[in-house]
Design a protein around this motif. Structure first.
Motif, PDB file in Angstrom:
ATOM      1  N   ILE A  44       0.882  -1.307   0.037  1.00 57.59           N
ATOM      2  CA  ILE A  44       0.069  -0.088   0.119  1.00 57.59           C
ATOM      3  C   ILE A  44       0.846   1.223  -0.144  1.00 57.59           C
ATOM      4  N   SER A  45       0.754   2.169  -0.661  1.00 60.13           N
ATOM      5  CA  SER A  45       1.436   3.492  -0.834  1.00 60.13           C
ATOM      6  C   SER A  45       0.991   4.348   0.418  1.00 60.13           C
ATOM      7  N   ASP A  46       1.973   5.135   0.624  1.00 58.68           N
ATOM      8  CA  ASP A  46       1.886   6.134   1.670  1.00 58.68           C
ATOM      9  C   ASP A  46       0.921   7.290   1.348  1.00 58.68           C
ATOM     10  N   ASP A  47       0.658   7.570   0.088  1.00 59.39           N
ATOM     11  CA  ASP A  47      -0.037   8.647  -0.431  1.00 59.39           C
ATOM     12  C   ASP A  47      -1.330   8.544  -0.403  1.00 59.39           C
ATOM     13  N   VAL A  48      -2.253   9.534  -0.129  1.00 57.57           N
ATOM     14  CA  VAL A  48      -3.670   9.155   0.106  1.00 57.57           C
ATOM     15  C   VAL A  48      -4.174   9.141  -1.487  1.00 57.57           C
ATOM     16  N   VAL A  49      -3.904  10.089  -2.216  1.00 54.96           N
ATOM     17  CA  VAL A  49      -4.220   9.947  -3.586  1.00 54.96           C
ATOM     18  C   VAL A  49      -3.823   8.760  -4.375  1.00 54.96           C
ATOM     19  N   GLU A  50      -2.675   8.274  -4.081  1.00 58.42           N
ATOM     20  CA  GLU A  50      -2.437   6.928  -5.081  1.00 58.42           C
ATOM     21  C   GLU A  50      -3.259   5.941  -4.145  1.00 58.42           C
ATOM     22  N   GLN A  51      -3.450   6.019  -2.923  1.00 59.88           N
ATOM     23  CA  GLN A  51      -4.456   4.830  -2.278  1.00 59.88           C
ATOM     24  C   GLN A  51      -5.945   5.043  -2.900  1.00 59.88           C
ATOM     25  N   ALA A  52      -6.279   6.439  -3.190  1.00 60.30           N
ATOM     26  CA  ALA A  52      -7.532   6.388  -3.663  1.00 60.30           C
ATOM     27  C   ALA A  52      -7.764   5.946  -4.946  1.00 60.30           C
ATOM     28  N   ARG A  53      -6.788   6.309  -5.974  1.00 58.01           N
ATOM     29  CA  ARG A  53      -6.524   5.420  -7.274  1.00 58.01           C
ATOM     30  C   ARG A  53      -6.595   3.864  -7.320  1.00 58.01           C
ATOM     31  N   GLN A  54      -5.760   3.273  -6.235  1.00 52.63           N
ATOM     32  CA  GLN A  54      -5.706   1.735  -6.158  1.00 52.63           C
ATOM     33  C   GLN A  54      -7.018   1.441  -5.480  1.00 52.63           C
ATOM     34  N   CYS A  55      -7.793   2.059  -4.829  1.00 52.71           N
ATOM     35  CA  CYS A  55      -9.255   1.619  -4.123  1.00 52.71           C
ATOM     36  C   CYS A  55      -9.805   1.778  -5.570  1.00 52.71           C
ATOM     37  N   LEU A  56      -9.944   2.427  -6.383  1.00 46.71           N
ATOM     38  CA  LEU A  56     -10.812   2.550  -7.563  1.00 46.71           C
ATOM     39  C   LEU A  56     -10.424   1.469  -8.561  1.00 46.71           C
ATOM     40  N   ARG A  57      -9.267   1.260  -8.594  1.00 45.41           N
ATOM     41  CA  ARG A  57      -8.669   0.094  -9.534  1.00 45.41           C
ATOM     42  C   ARG A  57      -9.244  -1.129  -9.038  1.00 45.41           C
ATOM     43  N   ASN A  58      -9.417  -1.325  -7.663  1.00 36.55           N
ATOM     44  CA  ASN A  58      -9.891  -2.658  -6.933  1.00 36.55           C
ATOM     45  C   ASN A  58     -11.211  -2.872  -7.204  1.00 36.55           C
ATOM     46  N   ILE A  59     -11.907  -1.520  -6.938  1.00 33.47           N
ATOM     47  CA  ILE A  59     -13.364  -1.618  -7.111  1.00 33.47           C
ATOM     48  C   ILE A  59     -13.830  -1.928  -8.707  1.00 33.47           C
ATOM     49  N   ALA A  60     -13.151  -1.357  -9.715  1.00 31.28           N
ATOM     50  CA  ALA A  60     -13.252  -1.503 -11.133  1.00 31.28           C
ATOM     51  C   ALA A  60     -13.341  -2.580 -11.378  1.00 31.28           C
ATOM     52  N   ALA A  61     -12.149  -3.672 -10.962  1.00 27.71           N
ATOM     53  CA  ALA A  61     -12.176  -5.015 -11.183  1.00 27.71           C
ATOM     54  C   ALA A  61     -13.174  -5.718 -10.688  1.00 27.71           C
ATOM     55  N   ALA A  62     -13.718  -5.468  -9.499  1.00 27.53           N
ATOM     56  CA  ALA A  62     -14.912  -6.124  -8.858  1.00 27.53           C
ATOM     57  C   ALA A  62     -16.370  -5.989  -9.826  1.00 27.53           C
TER      58      ALA A  62
END
Length: 128
Positions: A44-62
Motif C-alpha cells: 500500500i502506498s503512503d500517499d492518500v491520492v495513490e491509495q484512492a486510485r488503487q481503491c478505484l482500480r480494485n473496485i473497477a475490477a470487482a
C-alpha cells in the motif's frame, strides 16, 4: 430465485476475516469497503491520492467481474481517518463518478490498519 454470487479479489483479508470483495444479488452489486492495497503484492502506498486510485482500480475490477462499471454505481461511501485527506482525492474521485453522480457520503472514522488512509464502498445496479 434471485442470483447471489460472491466475487473474490484475492486479498488475504477476505479469507482472514470471512467476506467477499463484492456480492451480486440479482441486479444489485454491493462492493465491500475497499482500501488502497494492491492485492497482487499486498502493498500500500503512503500517499492518500495513490491509495484512492488503487481503491478505484480494485473496485473497477470487482464491478467488471459483476458485469458492470462505474457508470452503474448508485451509492458511494468514503471513509477516512483524517478529513484533511479527502479534498486532495476529489480529482481522482471525480474521474470515476463525476458523470455518474451517485449518492455519496464521507465519514471520518478509524480504519483497521494505520497505513490505510481511505476506504471506499459502492453499490451498483447491473444493466439489464
Amino acid at each position: 430465485m434471485t442470483e447471489r454470487r460472491a466475487i473474490m479479489s484475492g486479498s488475504v483479508f477476505e479469507e482472514q476475516i470471512g467476506y467477499a470483495r463484492a456480492v451480486v444479488d440479482g441486479d444489485r452489486v454491493h462492493v465491500s469497503g475497499t482500501t488502497g492495497f494492491d492485492y497482487a503484492t499486498m502493498t500500500i502506498s503512503d500517499d492518500v491520492v495513490e491509495q484512492a486510485r488503487q481503491c478505484l482500480r480494485n473496485i473497477a475490477a470487482a464491478l467488471a467481474e459483476a458485469g458492470c462499471s462505474f457508470a452503474d454505481v448508485v451509492r458511494v461511501r468514503y471513509m477516512l481517518p483524517d478529513r484533511e485527506d479527502f479534498e486532495p482525492c476529489w480529482p481522482v474521485l471525480r474521474e470515476c463518478f463525476g458523470g455518474v453522480r451517485p449518492a455519496a457520503t464521507m465519514l471520518v472514522c478509524g480504519l483497521s490498519d494505520p497505513r490505510m488512509r481511505i476506504e471506499i464502498e459502492v453499490d451498483a445496479r447491473r444493466p439489464a
